[in-house]
Design a protein around this motif. Sequence first.
Motif, PDB file in Angstrom:
ATOM      1  N   ILE A   1      22.749  32.768  34.943  1.00 48.00           N
ATOM      2  CA  ILE A   1      23.455  33.745  35.823  1.00 48.00           C
ATOM      3  C   ILE A   1      23.121  34.419  37.143  1.00 48.00           C
ATOM      4  N   ASP A   2      22.742  33.654  38.246  1.00 46.09           N
ATOM      5  CA  ASP A   2      21.993  34.166  38.986  1.00 46.09           C
ATOM      6  C   ASP A   2      22.462  35.332  40.213  1.00 46.09           C
ATOM      7  N   SER A   3      23.826  35.142  40.195  1.00 49.91           N
ATOM      8  CA  SER A   3      24.463  36.252  41.135  1.00 49.91           C
ATOM      9  C   SER A   3      25.985  36.736  40.873  1.00 49.91           C
ATOM     10  N   VAL A   4      26.627  37.815  41.546  1.00 45.21           N
ATOM     11  CA  VAL A   4      28.061  37.798  40.795  1.00 45.21           C
ATOM     12  C   VAL A   4      28.842  38.363  42.344  1.00 45.21           C
ATOM     13  N   ILE A   5      29.597  37.992  42.807  1.00 49.25           N
ATOM     14  CA  ILE A   5      30.128  38.351  43.732  1.00 49.25           C
ATOM     15  C   ILE A   5      32.225  38.251  43.392  1.00 49.25           C
ATOM     16  N   LEU A   6      32.102  39.397  43.125  1.00 49.69           N
ATOM     17  CA  LEU A   6      33.532  40.400  43.563  1.00 49.69           C
ATOM     18  C   LEU A   6      34.035  40.143  45.040  1.00 49.69           C
TER      19      LEU A   6
ATOM     20  N   ASN B   1      36.435  41.836  45.701  1.00 45.19           N
ATOM     21  CA  ASN B   1      36.819  43.621  46.087  1.00 45.19           C
ATOM     22  C   ASN B   1      35.691  44.532  46.105  1.00 45.19           C
ATOM     23  N   GLU B   2      34.869  44.596  46.991  1.00 42.14           N
ATOM     24  CA  GLU B   2      33.338  45.566  46.293  1.00 42.14           C
ATOM     25  C   GLU B   2      33.350  46.635  45.509  1.00 42.14           C
ATOM     26  N   HIS B   3      34.503  47.489  46.739  1.00 41.09           N
ATOM     27  CA  HIS B   3      34.920  48.586  45.807  1.00 41.09           C
ATOM     28  C   HIS B   3      35.907  48.350  44.592  1.00 41.09           C
ATOM     29  N   LEU B   4      35.875  48.079  43.583  1.00 43.02           N
ATOM     30  CA  LEU B   4      36.545  47.731  42.404  1.00 43.02           C
ATOM     31  C   LEU B   4      35.512  48.312  41.180  1.00 43.02           C
ATOM     32  N   SER B   5      36.111  49.533  40.689  1.00 42.01           N
ATOM     33  CA  SER B   5      34.825  50.206  39.888  1.00 42.01           C
ATOM     34  C   SER B   5      33.744  49.433  39.407  1.00 42.01           C
ATOM     35  N   ASP B   6      35.011  48.325  38.203  1.00 36.64           N
ATOM     36  CA  ASP B   6      34.343  47.375  37.693  1.00 36.64           C
ATOM     37  C   ASP B   6      33.257  46.478  38.416  1.00 36.64           C
ATOM     38  N   ASN B   7      33.047  46.753  38.940  1.00 37.72           N
ATOM     39  CA  ASN B   7      32.062  45.351  40.239  1.00 37.72           C
ATOM     40  C   ASN B   7      30.371  46.238  39.596  1.00 37.72           C
ATOM     41  N   GLU B   8      29.876  46.371  39.656  1.00 31.91           N
ATOM     42  CA  GLU B   8      28.818  46.916  39.170  1.00 31.91           C
ATOM     43  C   GLU B   8      28.231  46.660  37.607  1.00 31.91           C
ATOM     44  N   ILE B   9      29.753  47.059  37.018  1.00 35.92           N
ATOM     45  CA  ILE B   9      29.415  47.373  35.593  1.00 35.92           C
ATOM     46  C   ILE B   9      29.098  45.402  35.160  1.00 35.92           C
ATOM     47  N   LEU B  10      30.318  44.509  35.788  1.00 33.15           N
ATOM     48  CA  LEU B  10      29.874  42.930  35.728  1.00 33.15           C
ATOM     49  C   LEU B  10      28.823  42.842  35.954  1.00 33.15           C
TER      50      LEU B  10
ATOM     51  N   GLN C   1      32.872  46.554  27.327  1.00 34.69           N
ATOM     52  CA  GLN C   1      34.252  46.207  27.304  1.00 34.69           C
ATOM     53  C   GLN C   1      34.986  47.970  27.713  1.00 34.69           C
ATOM     54  N   ASN C   2      34.308  48.689  26.717  1.00 28.52           N
ATOM     55  CA  ASN C   2      35.322  50.339  26.751  1.00 28.52           C
ATOM     56  C   ASN C   2      35.298  50.180  28.049  1.00 28.52           C
ATOM     57  N   ARG C   3      33.849  50.281  29.280  1.00 34.24           N
ATOM     58  CA  ARG C   3      33.529  50.858  30.835  1.00 34.24           C
ATOM     59  C   ARG C   3      35.336  50.278  31.642  1.00 34.24           C
ATOM     60  N   LEU C   4      34.981  48.894  31.308  1.00 32.25           N
ATOM     61  CA  LEU C   4      35.777  48.231  32.240  1.00 32.25           C
ATOM     62  C   LEU C   4      37.937  48.814  32.783  1.00 32.25           C
ATOM     63  N   THR C   5      37.825  48.960  33.454  1.00 31.65           N
ATOM     64  CA  THR C   5      39.572  49.018  33.287  1.00 31.65           C
ATOM     65  C   THR C   5      40.219  47.529  33.344  1.00 31.65           C
ATOM     66  N   CYS C   6      40.155  47.360  31.796  1.00 33.07           N
ATOM     67  CA  CYS C   6      40.984  45.979  32.398  1.00 33.07           C
ATOM     68  C   CYS C   6      41.546  46.408  30.445  1.00 33.07           C
ATOM     69  N   ASP C   7      42.813  45.353  29.987  1.00 35.05           N
ATOM     70  CA  ASP C   7      43.035  45.644  28.703  1.00 35.05           C
ATOM     71  C   ASP C   7      42.662  44.499  28.244  1.00 35.05           C
ATOM     72  N   ASP C   8      43.005  44.749  27.625  1.00 32.65           N
ATOM     73  CA  ASP C   8      42.423  42.955  25.903  1.00 32.65           C
ATOM     74  C   ASP C   8      43.078  41.526  26.582  1.00 32.65           C
TER      75      ASP C   8
END
Length: 323
Positions: free
Chosen positions: A267-272, A274-283, A305-312
């Motif tokens: 994986i060379d790059s990741v773009i979301l 919603n760039e303001h999403l708190s999970d962006n830099e974590i992913l 996983q415990n830093r991401l704002t998503c459920d299982d």
Amino acid sequence: MICIDKQSNDPWFNLAADEFVLKNLAVDVFMLWQNTECIVFGKHQLPLQEFDLQLVERENIPVIRRISGGGTVYHGPGNVNFSFVTTESADKINFGKYLLPIQLYLRSLGMNAEVVSKSNLVIHGLKISGNAASVHRNRSLHHGTLLFETDKSRLDFVLQKPKQAYHTKAVISNRVETTNISKYLTRALSFEKFCNGLQTYVNQYFGISGIRLFTAAEIGEISKLSNEKFKSREWNFGYSPDYSIEREVLLSGEKINISLLIKQGRIDSVILSNEHLSDNEILKGALIGIPHDRHSVSNSLIQVQNRLTCDDIEFNSLINNIL
């Protein structure tokens, strides 16, 4: 021309043997060989868009990149393969020249096989043989398959196209309807007798007198090539042309578009979206630089996983959607 008996049904060894003979022997060689069940795809293909990798892994079927171009084929019981490795001064790729003795042998059994699309053999418009070629300096490799009594339902099952879309310039297989040679025989003939007859016919056609085996030293070199190249992730997946994927995922109840660019299997790059999403830099931190496969992606995301704002449910869906 000489004939070499590979004395192996190991698919990694057999594909490595073709490369070894192409690059290391000076004599013209014919080889007739069989593999245990596997999927073999072309040098310039993206395996992820050729078959459902999850399904294939569940079925424990090896997937192997070959050194020649062309599309994806199934090897298994009732399928025999042939290789011609020759020194050529000109016209280094000539499928018709090396398919002719195959056609003549089939004609001797009462069937008319035609060459279509330059490199396929068909009977009544149905494909019985796919062929590919590779060139190394003044040496040429032409190899192909022959479907004699292959389980077509199994072939169709394991070569199911994946549902996901991939954006790439990789070569895409041209899927056509296949058939078995055994259906068109005018007299009963076992698979073993068919192969023995083909061996004898090609030997007579090219004036081959006798069959030799690989030497112990040659087996050692081929085995090394098999282990270091043909069984490696770098060759089978990392060699793939660059590709990208665009998926819609659910994070914190919000639909987000995520785009990945994969180069040399990583994986060379990741773009979301919603760039303001708190999970962006974590992913981005978890995904960039790792191999684009289920094992690597799952392990890396589990670490954060415990830093991401998503459920299982969202987390598992995220993993499935970015593969």
